[in-house]
Write a protein that holds these residues in place. Structure first.
Motif, mmCIF file in Angstrom:
data_model
loop_
_atom_site.group_PDB
_atom_site.id
_atom_site.type_symbol
_atom_site.label_atom_id
_atom_site.label_comp_id
_atom_site.label_asym_id
_atom_site.label_seq_id
_atom_site.Cartn_x
_atom_site.Cartn_y
_atom_site.Cartn_z
ATOM 1 N N LEU A 109 51.229 70.326 -58.994
ATOM 2 C CA LEU A 109 52.573 70.260 -59.573
ATOM 3 C C LEU A 109 53.641 69.904 -58.552
ATOM 4 C CD1 LEU A 109 52.421 73.354 -61.937
ATOM 5 C CD2 LEU A 109 52.731 70.973 -62.637
ATOM 6 N N TRP A 110 53.553 70.457 -57.367
ATOM 7 C CA TRP A 110 54.599 70.246 -56.364
ATOM 8 C C TRP A 110 54.002 69.527 -55.168
ATOM 9 C CZ3 TRP A 110 54.276 74.845 -59.111
ATOM 10 C CH2 TRP A 110 55.358 75.088 -59.966
ATOM 11 N N ARG A 111 54.453 68.292 -54.989
ATOM 12 C CA ARG A 111 53.981 67.469 -53.870
ATOM 13 C C ARG A 111 55.162 67.076 -52.999
ATOM 14 N NH1 ARG A 111 48.827 65.042 -55.162
ATOM 15 N NH2 ARG A 111 48.230 65.603 -57.273
ATOM 16 N N GLY A 112 54.887 66.869 -51.752
ATOM 17 C CA GLY A 112 55.919 66.381 -50.838
ATOM 18 C C GLY A 112 57.127 67.292 -50.774
ATOM 19 N N THR A 113 58.302 66.682 -50.837
ATOM 20 C CA THR A 113 59.544 67.446 -50.688
ATOM 21 C C THR A 113 59.832 68.353 -51.879
ATOM 22 O OG1 THR A 113 60.851 65.618 -51.578
ATOM 23 C CG2 THR A 113 60.603 65.722 -49.168
ATOM 24 N N SER A 114 59.207 68.107 -53.025
ATOM 25 C CA SER A 114 59.480 68.954 -54.197
ATOM 26 C C SER A 114 58.975 70.383 -53.986
ATOM 27 C CB SER A 114 58.859 68.356 -55.463
ATOM 28 O OG SER A 114 57.450 68.472 -55.442
ATOM 29 N N ARG A 115 58.091 70.588 -53.042
ATOM 30 C CA ARG A 115 57.558 71.933 -52.811
ATOM 31 C C ARG A 115 58.298 72.683 -51.717
ATOM 32 N NH1 ARG A 115 51.700 71.419 -51.881
ATOM 33 N NH2 ARG A 115 51.734 73.615 -51.415
ATOM 34 N N GLU A 116 59.224 72.002 -51.046
ATOM 35 C CA GLU A 116 59.958 72.649 -49.960
ATOM 36 C C GLU A 116 60.731 73.855 -50.483
ATOM 37 O OE1 GLU A 116 62.345 69.819 -47.845
ATOM 38 O OE2 GLU A 116 60.580 68.665 -47.245
ATOM 39 N N GLY A 117 60.575 74.964 -49.801
ATOM 40 C CA GLY A 117 61.278 76.184 -50.178
ATOM 41 C C GLY A 117 60.619 76.974 -51.285
ATOM 42 N N LEU A 118 59.455 76.521 -51.768
ATOM 43 C CA LEU A 118 58.753 77.222 -52.850
ATOM 44 C C LEU A 118 57.454 77.824 -52.341
ATOM 45 C CD1 LEU A 118 59.120 74.626 -55.761
ATOM 46 C CD2 LEU A 118 60.521 76.659 -55.327
ATOM 47 N N ASP A 119 57.015 78.864 -52.990
ATOM 48 C CA ASP A 119 55.713 79.467 -52.719
ATOM 49 C C ASP A 119 55.182 79.991 -54.051
ATOM 50 O OD1 ASP A 119 53.481 80.301 -51.321
ATOM 51 O OD2 ASP A 119 54.569 81.639 -49.981
ATOM 52 N N PHE A 120 53.979 80.503 -54.059
ATOM 53 C CA PHE A 120 53.377 81.002 -55.296
ATOM 54 C C PHE A 120 52.593 82.271 -55.017
ATOM 55 C CE2 PHE A 120 49.865 78.863 -53.330
ATOM 56 C CZ PHE A 120 48.736 79.545 -53.760
ATOM 57 N N TYR A 121 52.252 82.961 -56.097
ATOM 58 C CA TYR A 121 51.354 84.111 -56.030
ATOM 59 C C TYR A 121 50.674 84.280 -57.380
ATOM 60 C CZ TYR A 121 55.095 86.784 -58.371
ATOM 61 O OH TYR A 121 56.050 87.229 -59.245
ATOM 62 N N PRO A 122 49.464 84.845 -57.390
ATOM 63 C CA PRO A 122 48.796 85.129 -58.658
ATOM 64 C C PRO A 122 49.084 86.561 -59.113
ATOM 65 C CG PRO A 122 47.232 85.376 -56.866
ATOM 66 C CD PRO A 122 48.563 84.970 -56.249
ATOM 67 N N VAL A 123 49.159 86.750 -60.411
ATOM 68 C CA VAL A 123 49.272 88.084 -61.001
ATOM 69 C C VAL A 123 47.914 88.393 -61.624
ATOM 70 C CG1 VAL A 123 50.439 89.532 -62.683
ATOM 71 C CG2 VAL A 123 51.734 87.774 -61.444
ATOM 72 N N LEU A 124 47.279 89.426 -61.120
ATOM 73 C CA LEU A 124 45.892 89.723 -61.464
ATOM 74 C C LEU A 124 45.747 90.787 -62.543
ATOM 75 C CD1 LEU A 124 44.549 90.059 -57.807
ATOM 76 C CD2 LEU A 124 44.668 87.982 -59.210
ATOM 77 N N SER A 151 64.748 75.948 -63.802
ATOM 78 C CA SER A 151 63.306 75.681 -63.815
ATOM 79 C C SER A 151 62.977 74.789 -62.615
ATOM 80 C CB SER A 151 62.898 74.969 -65.092
ATOM 81 O OG SER A 151 61.544 74.565 -65.010
ATOM 82 N N VAL A 152 61.888 75.097 -61.945
ATOM 83 C CA VAL A 152 61.454 74.265 -60.825
ATOM 84 C C VAL A 152 60.223 73.456 -61.182
ATOM 85 C CG1 VAL A 152 62.514 75.667 -59.011
ATOM 86 C CG2 VAL A 152 60.187 76.192 -59.772
ATOM 87 N N LEU A 153 59.779 73.545 -62.438
ATOM 88 C CA LEU A 153 58.627 72.762 -62.856
ATOM 89 C C LEU A 153 58.975 71.280 -62.853
ATOM 90 C CD1 LEU A 153 57.230 74.936 -65.757
ATOM 91 C CD2 LEU A 153 56.216 74.572 -63.502
ATOM 92 N N PRO A 154 58.201 70.454 -62.178
ATOM 93 C CA PRO A 154 58.515 69.033 -62.083
ATOM 94 C C PRO A 154 58.568 68.314 -63.418
ATOM 95 C CG PRO A 154 56.790 69.622 -60.528
ATOM 96 C CD PRO A 154 57.026 70.818 -61.398
ATOM 97 N N LEU A 155 57.790 68.762 -64.401
ATOM 98 C CA LEU A 155 57.741 68.078 -65.682
ATOM 99 C C LEU A 155 58.503 68.776 -66.790
ATOM 100 C CD1 LEU A 155 53.942 67.175 -65.596
ATOM 101 C CD2 LEU A 155 55.880 65.772 -64.894
ATOM 102 N N ALA A 156 59.155 69.896 -66.498
ATOM 103 C CA ALA A 156 59.846 70.674 -67.525
ATOM 104 C C ALA A 156 61.264 70.157 -67.715
ATOM 105 C CB ALA A 156 59.877 72.139 -67.139
ATOM 106 N N GLY A 157 61.397 69.237 -68.645
ATOM 107 C CA GLY A 157 62.747 68.747 -68.999
ATOM 108 C C GLY A 157 63.400 67.909 -67.924
ATOM 109 N N ARG A 158 62.623 67.300 -67.095
ATOM 110 C CA ARG A 158 63.209 66.488 -66.012
ATOM 111 C C ARG A 158 62.836 65.052 -66.175
ATOM 112 N NH1 ARG A 158 65.492 70.288 -63.192
ATOM 113 N NH2 ARG A 158 64.456 72.205 -62.841
#
Length: 158
Positions: A109-124, A151-158
């Protein structure tokens, strides 16, 4: 002499002010222990939806996750769900699976500069929810340095 005294007082006040100044928040690293499937309100969150970090709610007598419209800014955004295979619950194995699968989705979902400043985690799932048949792992994106502005999703309404 009064001018010198005031200069000295002003310098002292400025020096003391720096002692009590609030430093900028340090980046936050959220792990698979930050939230789990038993966190109140979490099961109401769907993919693409935003939510704030849990806060203690006196009425619920528990920490509660609350949905927030992404346009209002939020602490987190769910970007997907992955399903673990049936079997005996082994938290380290489930965590490794969650990090791997959520990581692959994050990288797509996040490639190159679009991922700058973002991180993720799983909820188990927990041992208790696993025993009830829960094999779902929520993948969540966040900004370690603060709230998501939208929203930071690349495809969500962008």
């Amino acid at each position: 002499m009064p001018v010198i005294r005031w200069v000295g007082v002003a310098a002292t006040v400025l020096a003391l002010g720096t002692l009590f100044a609030t430093p900028p928040d340090a980046p936050v690293k959220k792990t698979d222990a930050f939230l789990d499937a038993e966190t109140t309100g979490l099961l109401n969150i769907e993919a693409t939806e935003c939510f704030d970090d849990p806060e203690y709610d006196r009425m619920a007598d528990d920490r509660v996750v609350v949905y927030v419209p992404c346009t209002d800014g939020a602490d987190n955004q769910a970007y997907g769900f992955v399903h673990a295979a049936d079997g005996t619950f082994d938290r380290p194995t489930v965590a490794t699976f969650g990090w791997d699968r959520c990581g692959h989705a994050f990288d797509k979902l996040w490639r190159g500069t679009s991922r700058e400043g973002l991180d993720f985690y799983p909820v188990l799932p927990t041992a208790e929810t696993w025993a009830d048949g829960d094999r779902v792992i929520m993948c969540v994106v966040y900004r370690p340095t603060g709230r998501l502005p939208d929203s930071v999703l690349p495809l969500a309404g962008r």
